[in-house]
Design a protein around this motif. Structure first.
Motif, PDB file in Angstrom:
ATOM      1  N   SER A 327       0.798  -1.222   0.000  1.00 13.84           N
ATOM      2  CA  SER A 327       0.000   0.000   0.000  1.00 13.84           C
ATOM      3  C   SER A 327       0.834   1.277   0.000  1.00 13.84           C
ATOM      4  N   ALA A 342       0.300   4.439   4.396  1.00 12.33           N
ATOM      5  CA  ALA A 342      -1.089   4.122   4.046  1.00 12.33           C
ATOM      6  C   ALA A 342      -1.413   2.691   4.456  1.00 12.33           C
ATOM      7  N   PRO A 343      -2.619   2.458   4.984  1.00 15.27           N
ATOM      8  CA  PRO A 343      -3.013   1.089   5.346  1.00 15.27           C
ATOM      9  C   PRO A 343      -3.387   0.278   4.108  1.00 15.27           C
ATOM     10  N   ILE A 344      -3.297  -1.022   4.238  1.00 20.45           N
ATOM     11  CA  ILE A 344      -3.740  -1.904   3.169  1.00 20.45           C
ATOM     12  C   ILE A 344      -5.261  -1.926   3.143  1.00 20.45           C
ATOM     13  N   ARG A 345      -5.828  -1.854   1.964  1.00 26.69           N
ATOM     14  CA  ARG A 345      -7.275  -1.965   1.800  1.00 26.69           C
ATOM     15  C   ARG A 345      -7.565  -3.111   0.830  1.00 26.69           C
ATOM     16  N   GLU A 346      -8.765  -3.578   0.840  1.00 26.72           N
ATOM     17  CA  GLU A 346      -9.212  -4.573  -0.133  1.00 26.72           C
ATOM     18  C   GLU A 346      -8.269  -5.778  -0.225  1.00 26.72           C
ATOM     19  N   LYS A 347      -8.097  -6.439   0.907  1.00 34.35           N
ATOM     20  CA  LYS A 347      -7.191  -7.575   0.938  1.00 34.35           C
ATOM     21  C   LYS A 347      -7.629  -8.712   0.015  1.00 34.35           C
ATOM     22  N   HIS A 350      -5.442  -9.157  -3.157  1.00 31.22           N
ATOM     23  CA  HIS A 350      -3.999  -9.417  -3.106  1.00 31.22           C
ATOM     24  C   HIS A 350      -3.569 -10.395  -4.190  1.00 31.22           C
ATOM     25  N   ARG A 356      -6.494  -3.783  -9.715  1.00 26.65           N
ATOM     26  CA  ARG A 356      -7.126  -3.396  -8.455  1.00 26.65           C
ATOM     27  C   ARG A 356      -6.385  -4.015  -7.270  1.00 26.65           C
ATOM     28  N   GLY A 357      -6.083  -3.202  -6.276  1.00 22.17           N
ATOM     29  CA  GLY A 357      -5.351  -3.661  -5.112  1.00 22.17           C
ATOM     30  C   GLY A 357      -3.895  -3.979  -5.411  1.00 22.17           C
ATOM     31  N   TYR A 361      -2.500   2.029  -5.531  1.00 22.10           N
ATOM     32  CA  TYR A 361      -2.154   2.757  -4.313  1.00 22.10           C
ATOM     33  C   TYR A 361      -1.286   3.953  -4.708  1.00 22.10           C
TER      34      TYR A 361
END
Length: 371
Positions: A327, A342-347, A350, A356-357, A361
């Motif tokens: 991220s 930044a935090p990880i979103r939408e794990k 991965h 996407r993901g 970021y």
């Protein structure tokens, strides 16, 4: 706690230059290898992978995701490989993009061993391992989760072929433009399976006492170093790491034997994942005369402060970060500017295909530098 460089006039030890394999690194921040599964079903790297790695070229060194050295070593169908010309050409697009962004990148060569499955191999073959000991957990395939299969115990001829496959993959990596290679002898994959207690019940020269359990990893490292030059080869180990159901009751004697054999080769680096049950960094650091990359991310979140502590305490020369780079493509710049991560979103994205993901970021705006 460290405050940002601009506020204190001090410089984070993570931002000081270093060198690996005669290559100058602008900082001591390493992007750790992380499986992301953006290749196609022939193991060919896709264009989005070039974007992903180029975004992260500010790292002192990038270590790629695990790459299959052969069909026999495949973990997933959409895991990238280094055993066809099409795969090599795909990786060349990636390395060109990283170098155009002034980055440096090593290829991690990873053989699945018993973690493989016929549904995840282009040839539909049965996985091979040190011994015929199956994992108990379901395995992921493109068609969903499946029960594991019992691997075929490798013969000495299989071992020789697998070592040759790694040497060929290392040569292919250099043709693909990588600056070097890292041998994956950690996290429950093939070389680690030879080192561990429960996955290696052999009674020949590759099983039994510490030196014999280390023999495969030693011979593998020697062959790859001979193929491309020791100064272009790193070795990753994770003593005591139970990932993929491995058991190592007493790792120290095995890893001491491994290091005693490979330290004289003059490798580019040793990449060590620490473990609370066996403090590998403390035990192995004095036994290694070259560059050491430290990693603590398997058992605790790696922060700027914890990474700086490894450098300041001389437990490592460089520090690898995994999840923070997902991220924070600009992680070194954020450390330099004191910008929050930044935090990880939408794990759930991965390990899926597409951007996407993966490449969505954003980097943080850079702070202005007073003139």
């Amino acid at each position: 706690m460290d405050i940002d460089t601009a506020a204190t006039g001090t410089r984070s030890p993570l931002l000081t230059p270093a060198a690996i394999a005669g290559t100058e690194l602008p900082n001591r921040i390493v992007m750790a290898p992380m499986t992301r599964l953006r290749a196609d079903t022939r193991g060919v790297p896709q264009p989005v992978m070039a974007d992903y790695y180029a975004q992260r070229a500010g790292a002192g060194l990038i270590v790629s995701e695990g790459i299959a050295p052969s069909v026999r070593g495949q973990l997933f169908l959409n895991e990238p490989g280094l055993f066809t010309e099409e795969q090599i050409a795909g990786w060349r697009r990636v390395t060109d993009a990283v170098h155009a962004a002034d980055g440096r990148i090593f290829a991690q060569i990873m053989h699945a061993g018993r973690n493989g499955h016929p549904a995840n191999r282009l040839d539909g073959g049965t996985p091979e391992a040190p011994s015929a000991v199956a994992t108990t957990r379901p395995l992921h395939t493109l068609g969903g989760k499946v029960d594991p299969v019992t691997p075929r115990a490798m013969t000495t001829a299989d071992i020789r072929t697998t070592i040759d496959d790694h040497a060929d993959a290392a040569r292919a990596a250099l043709r693909a433009g990588f600056d070097g290679v890292e041998i994956h002898s950690a996290n429950g994959y093939l070389a680690h399976q030879f080192l561990a207690d429960n996955t290696n019940v052999r009674t020949d020269a590759y099983g039994g006492g510490p030196a014999d359990r280390a023999r495969f990893a030693i011979e593998l490292t020697e062959a790859v170093a001979d193929a491309v030059g020791a100064d272009r080869v790193g070795l990753r180990v994770a003593p005591g790491n139970p990932e993929n159901e491995l058991v190592e009751a007493d790792p120290a004697p095995v890893y001491r034997a491994l290091l005693a054999a490979v330290d004289p080769l003059g490798l580019a680096y040793l990449h060590v994942t620490d473990d609370p049950g066996y403090p590998a960094l403390d035990d192995l650091r004095p036994r290694w005369s070259g560059t050491l990359i430290g990693n603590t991310g398997e058992h605790e979140e790696t922060t700027r402060e914890s990474a700086e502590r490894l450098i300041r305490e001389d437990r490592a020369d460089l520090v690898s970060f995994g999840r923070p780079f997902i991220s924070n493509p600009d992680l070194p710049a954020r450390i330099a500017d004191g910008v929050p991560w930044a935090p990880i979103r939408e794990k759930n994205f991965h390990y899926t295909s597409g951007p996407r993901g993966y490449v969505d970021y954003p980097a943080a705006p850079r702070k202005a530098v007073a003139g």
